[in-house]
Design a protein around this motif. Structure first.
Motif, PDB file in Angstrom:
ATOM      1  N   LEU A  11       0.813  -1.204   0.000  1.00  0.00           N
ATOM      2  CA  LEU A  11       0.000   0.000   0.000  1.00  0.00           C
ATOM      3  C   LEU A  11       0.853   1.263   0.000  1.00  0.00           C
ATOM      4  O   LEU A  11       0.518   2.232  -0.679  1.00  0.00           O
ATOM      5  CB  LEU A  11      -0.934   0.000   1.211  1.00  0.00           C
ATOM      6  N   VAL A  12       1.938   1.267   0.774  1.00  0.00           N
ATOM      7  CA  VAL A  12       2.838   2.409   0.886  1.00  0.00           C
ATOM      8  C   VAL A  12       4.242   1.877   1.113  1.00  0.00           C
ATOM      9  O   VAL A  12       4.427   0.902   1.842  1.00  0.00           O
ATOM     10  CB  VAL A  12       2.454   3.315   2.087  1.00  0.00           C
ATOM     11  N   GLN A  13       5.233   2.541   0.502  1.00  0.00           N
ATOM     12  CA  GLN A  13       6.623   2.204   0.805  1.00  0.00           C
ATOM     13  C   GLN A  13       7.410   3.495   0.952  1.00  0.00           C
ATOM     14  O   GLN A  13       7.155   4.464   0.248  1.00  0.00           O
ATOM     15  CB  GLN A  13       7.231   1.300  -0.245  1.00  0.00           C
ATOM     16  N   ARG A  24      11.334  -3.540   5.075  1.00  0.00           N
ATOM     17  CA  ARG A  24      11.239  -2.436   6.034  1.00  0.00           C
ATOM     18  C   ARG A  24      10.483  -1.277   5.409  1.00  0.00           C
ATOM     19  O   ARG A  24      10.331  -1.218   4.192  1.00  0.00           O
ATOM     20  CB  ARG A  24      12.631  -1.979   6.464  1.00  0.00           C
ATOM     21  N   GLY A  25      10.037  -0.365   6.249  1.00  0.00           N
ATOM     22  CA  GLY A  25       9.466   0.888   5.772  1.00  0.00           C
ATOM     23  C   GLY A  25       8.328   0.755   4.790  1.00  0.00           C
ATOM     24  O   GLY A  25       8.382   1.333   3.714  1.00  0.00           O
ATOM     25  N   ALA A  26       7.283   0.003   5.159  1.00  0.00           N
ATOM     26  CA  ALA A  26       6.176  -0.205   4.229  1.00  0.00           C
ATOM     27  C   ALA A  26       4.875  -0.472   4.977  1.00  0.00           C
ATOM     28  O   ALA A  26       4.886  -0.922   6.131  1.00  0.00           O
ATOM     29  CB  ALA A  26       6.478  -1.373   3.304  1.00  0.00           C
ATOM     30  N   LEU A  30       9.939  -4.029  12.449  1.00  0.00           N
ATOM     31  CA  LEU A  30      10.819  -3.779  11.313  1.00  0.00           C
ATOM     32  C   LEU A  30      10.302  -2.648  10.417  1.00  0.00           C
ATOM     33  O   LEU A  30      10.904  -2.335   9.403  1.00  0.00           O
ATOM     34  CB  LEU A  30      10.966  -5.058  10.475  1.00  0.00           C
ATOM     35  N   GLY A  31       9.173  -2.077  10.796  1.00  0.00           N
ATOM     36  CA  GLY A  31       8.574  -1.014   9.993  1.00  0.00           C
ATOM     37  C   GLY A  31       7.688  -1.522   8.884  1.00  0.00           C
ATOM     38  O   GLY A  31       7.355  -0.802   7.951  1.00  0.00           O
ATOM     39  N   ILE A  32       7.272  -2.790   8.956  1.00  0.00           N
ATOM     40  CA  ILE A  32       6.313  -3.352   7.999  1.00  0.00           C
ATOM     41  C   ILE A  32       4.975  -3.420   8.730  1.00  0.00           C
ATOM     42  O   ILE A  32       4.776  -4.273   9.599  1.00  0.00           O
ATOM     43  CB  ILE A  32       6.736  -4.760   7.527  1.00  0.00           C
ATOM     44  N   VAL A  33       4.100  -2.496   8.391  1.00  0.00           N
ATOM     45  CA  VAL A  33       2.838  -2.357   9.103  1.00  0.00           C
ATOM     46  C   VAL A  33       1.714  -2.933   8.250  1.00  0.00           C
ATOM     47  O   VAL A  33       1.554  -2.556   7.089  1.00  0.00           O
ATOM     48  CB  VAL A  33       2.564  -0.863   9.404  1.00  0.00           C
TER      49      VAL A  33
END
Length: 124
Positions: A17-19, A86-88, A116-119
């Protein structure tokens, strides 16, 4: 009048959805051979190779570390793949879990991914 319906295969746009940044959110990895991995498979890392999460197993295979960003047939042996590392933000409904996973195991894996920033989020 008949309306045709099409079952199109899922793609990365359904899952991711978002990265933060494509070059930072994703990694190239090696998948352990012996399986056909679907897009969205929640993965663990064991001995420098990624494999399907095994929350009822022992050791590192029970810790969620990434989500597979493509379908990969690694039936014949180890295979390269791209993962969301990560970051997503990912669509929770598109995550692929091992058979028999319990609600507490799934919650623990989602917490590990979140760290890890994976939501994982529900989509509308």
């Amino acid at each position: 009048m008949t309306v045709a319906t099409f079952n199109q295969p899922k793609d990365l746009g359904d899952l991711l959805l978002v990265q933060v940044s494509p070059g930072w959110s994703k990694d190239r990895v090696t998948l352990l051979g012996g399986s056909d991995y679907p897009l969205g498979q929640v993965l663990a890392k064991v001995a420098h190779k990624y494999q399907a999460l095994d929350p009822s197993g022992a050791g590192p295979a029970k810790k969620a570390v990434a989500v597979l960003a493509e379908r990969v047939d690694a039936s014949a042996g180890d295979a390269p793949a791209v993962v969301i590392a990560r970051g997503a933000v990912v669509a929770r409904a598109e995550l692929v879990w091992p058979a028999g996973i319990t609600e507490p195991q799934q919650t623990a894996a989602l917490d590990e991914l979140n760290a890890l920033g994976i939501v994982a989020r529900a989509t509308l």
